[in-house]
Design an enzyme around this catalytic site. Structure first.
Site, mmCIF file in Angstrom:
data_model
loop_
_atom_site.group_PDB
_atom_site.id
_atom_site.type_symbol
_atom_site.label_atom_id
_atom_site.label_comp_id
_atom_site.label_asym_id
_atom_site.label_seq_id
_atom_site.Cartn_x
_atom_site.Cartn_y
_atom_site.Cartn_z
ATOM 1 N N MET A 98 0.826 -1.204 0.000
ATOM 2 C CA MET A 98 0.000 0.000 0.000
ATOM 3 C C MET A 98 0.866 1.262 0.000
ATOM 4 O O MET A 98 2.074 1.210 0.185
ATOM 5 C CB MET A 98 -0.922 -0.002 1.216
ATOM 6 C CG MET A 98 -1.921 -1.157 1.224
ATOM 7 S SD MET A 98 -2.954 -1.191 2.710
ATOM 8 C CE MET A 98 -3.945 0.296 2.498
ATOM 9 N N HIS A 99 0.213 2.388 -0.211
ATOM 10 C CA HIS A 99 0.744 3.746 0.014
ATOM 11 C C HIS A 99 1.774 4.237 -1.000
ATOM 12 O O HIS A 99 2.088 5.426 -1.024
ATOM 13 C CB HIS A 99 1.370 3.890 1.415
ATOM 14 C CG HIS A 99 0.569 3.325 2.538
ATOM 15 N ND1 HIS A 99 -0.757 3.643 2.746
ATOM 16 C CD2 HIS A 99 0.902 2.445 3.522
ATOM 17 C CE1 HIS A 99 -1.196 2.996 3.813
ATOM 18 N NE2 HIS A 99 -0.210 2.262 4.297
ATOM 19 N N ASP A 117 -2.727 -4.884 0.475
ATOM 20 C CA ASP A 117 -2.253 -6.182 0.960
ATOM 21 C C ASP A 117 -2.949 -6.669 2.220
ATOM 22 O O ASP A 117 -3.280 -7.856 2.338
ATOM 23 C CB ASP A 117 -0.728 -6.182 1.123
ATOM 24 C CG ASP A 117 -0.203 -5.040 1.981
ATOM 25 O OD1 ASP A 117 -1.004 -4.256 2.535
ATOM 26 O OD2 ASP A 117 1.037 -4.912 2.083
#
Length: 483
Positions: A76-77, A235
């Site tokens: 992520m991110h 995830d």
């Protein structure tokens, strides 16, 4: 058949599943990570794409005409920026990159945590995407001016496969750009970051089909026929689907390098201090997530680097003071995210005496991680959320002793799943739902997820650990002002 893709930080892991949920085979393809400066962490999206294509080509061998759908979960991110020709402008800035301290301070203290929480349901953390955009605007204005598309790592794979810029709510919620409660992009955050909404992908539920694999990519993948691609998931949400933590009131614990507690809900909720992340879930609902930055990595550090013994199982067999240990370990080797949001916190041992043994300290490390996860569980309980059981996954979850400690520290029934494939299995399940094999994620869970073992708390041991957890919590409150 369905392919699940887990685009991780060190490798892409792929899984082939038939319609009944049987895992046919798995494949893993590694790629490099770069640290160009202290605290920076980057990867080349072209490496993700190359290895994802290679992995799908390998895993589908012998089944090239039977693949119906692909679901991608992933880290992520991360910030991926494309120019007007769909070229990657700069290497992706990853979730564990720490360059945005100034931008996080600006967002939390100048814009204000109250406003951020109102706009998105969350406050700024160094790993989130919005601070990275602000960093790029301030430090790489020429690159910033070229941006035509902004996307997350797994969404880049979906885009390259389908030609469609799409994301979904579970991953988008970790950008600090999504109005999480109302499931739309936050116009306020878009303005704060100095970007345009058309730069951002179209939003979907995780199981929505966003497109089909392009013919040009089909030949690279070695596939034939029509292959649908669903939006996928971040995830942790994908791992929750892969362990059956879907539908309201479910919980999944992950004991990987970092540790997470993932609590599902059909309603949006935010705690008073934004100690937990308030994100969307891949099942169409919401979830609260506590993330501790060092979990199984604490035990790896202790075993590999300090006592230099890699026989983890043998070390744990010597531990005979379960619930009566006098030593406490504070698991803050990399600072802490949830629930303290304090990157300067430090790890340490407390309660060491002349008669303290190596085994006492080894046990304290396992207990300290369990206490750290309990901190986040207590925040959820303060919101009136009742949790009585949890699945568990990740490398640390392979330890029977650690599972027993966590069950009693948290007073939860802890369940293991037969197939601990986490995000890759979640991606395959989402693909099966999107292609119509199952009507929804809940039906898929009932047909696919099988539980192997349940650890039930022992009343006497739980009572001992309750006292020890309260002591741990007092120690943490005492040392926080030092950092």
């Amino acid at each position: 058949m369905y392919i699940g893709v887990d685009l991780g930080t060190s490798a892409v892991k792929l899984l082939l599943m038939d319609g009944d949920g049987t895992i046919i085979k798995t494949v893993s393809k590694e790629y490099p990570i770069f640290f160009p400066q202290d605290g920076w962490s980057e990867q080349n999206p072209s490496d993700w794409l190359k290895q994802s294509i290679a992995g799908i080509r390998e895993i589908s061998e012998g089944y090239t005409d039977k693949i119906e759908g692909i679901g991608v979960g992933g880290q992520m991110h991360g910030l991926v920026c494309l120019d007007e020709n769909d070229n990657v402008i700069r290497p992706a800035i990853l979730w564990n990159d720490g360059r945005t301290e100034k931008e996080v301070d600006y967002l939390n203290n100048t814009i204000g945590k109250d406003k951020l929480s109102k706009y998105t349901g969350n406050i700024a953390f160094a790993g989130f995407t919005a601070p990275k955009i602000l960093w790029m605007k301030a430090n790489e204005p020429e690159n910033f001016s070229k941006i035509k598309k902004i996307m997350l790592p797994k969404d880049y794979i979906v885009y390259m496969f389908t030609g469609i810029s799409a994301s979904e709510y579970s991953d988008a919620a970790g950008m600090l750009l999504l109005d999480t409660e109302h499931k739309c992009w936050s116009k306020e955050m878009i303005d704060i970051c100095g970007i345009k909404e058309e730069m951002l992908p179209k939003l979907h539920e995780s199981y929505d089909v966003v497109g089909e694999v392009k013919s040009s990519i089909m030949s690279d993948l070695g596939l034939t026929g029509t292959v649908k691609v669903v939006a996928g998931a971040g995830d942790n949400a994908a791992a929750a689907i892969g362990t059956g933590a879907c539908g309201a009131g479910k919980c999944n614990l992950s004991l990987g390098t970092s540790g997470t507690i993932f609590i599902t809900s059909d309603k949006f909720a935010v705690d008073d201090n934004n100690s937990l992340h308030s994100f969307c879930h891949a099942d169409g609902g919401f979830h609260l997530m506590g993330c501790m930055l060092s979990a199984a990595s604490c035990n790896k550090w202790w075993m590999d680097d300090i006592i230099r013994d890699t026989d983890y199982a043998a070390e744990q067999k010597k531990m005979d003071k379960i619930g009566t240990n006098n030593v406490y370990f504070l698991p803050y080797l990399m600072g802490e995210r949830s629930p303290y949001n304090n990157p300067r916190l430090k790890a340490g041992f407390m309660g060491i005496r002349m008669d303290t043994t190596r085994e006492d300290m080894s046990l304290a490390v396992l207990e300290g991680v369990a206490f750290g996860l309990r901190d986040s569980l207590e925040v959820a309980r303060s919101l009136g959320i009742e949790v009585t059981e949890s699945t568990i996954c990740g490398g640390g979850a392979k330890s029977p002793l650690w599972r027993k400690i966590i069950a009693n520290v948290m007073n939860l029934n802890i369940m293991t799943v037969e197939n601990d494939e986490g995000p890759a299995l979640g991606g395959a399940i989402l693909a099966a739902v999107g292609c119509g094999r199952y009507k929804d994620v809940i039906e898929a869970k009932k047909n696919i997820i099988r539980y192997k073992e349940t650890i039930t708390p022992d009343a006497e041991l739980t009572a001992r650990y309750e006292e020890r957890y309260q002591n741990f919590h007092e120690i943490v409150k005492t040392i926080i002002p030092l950092y």
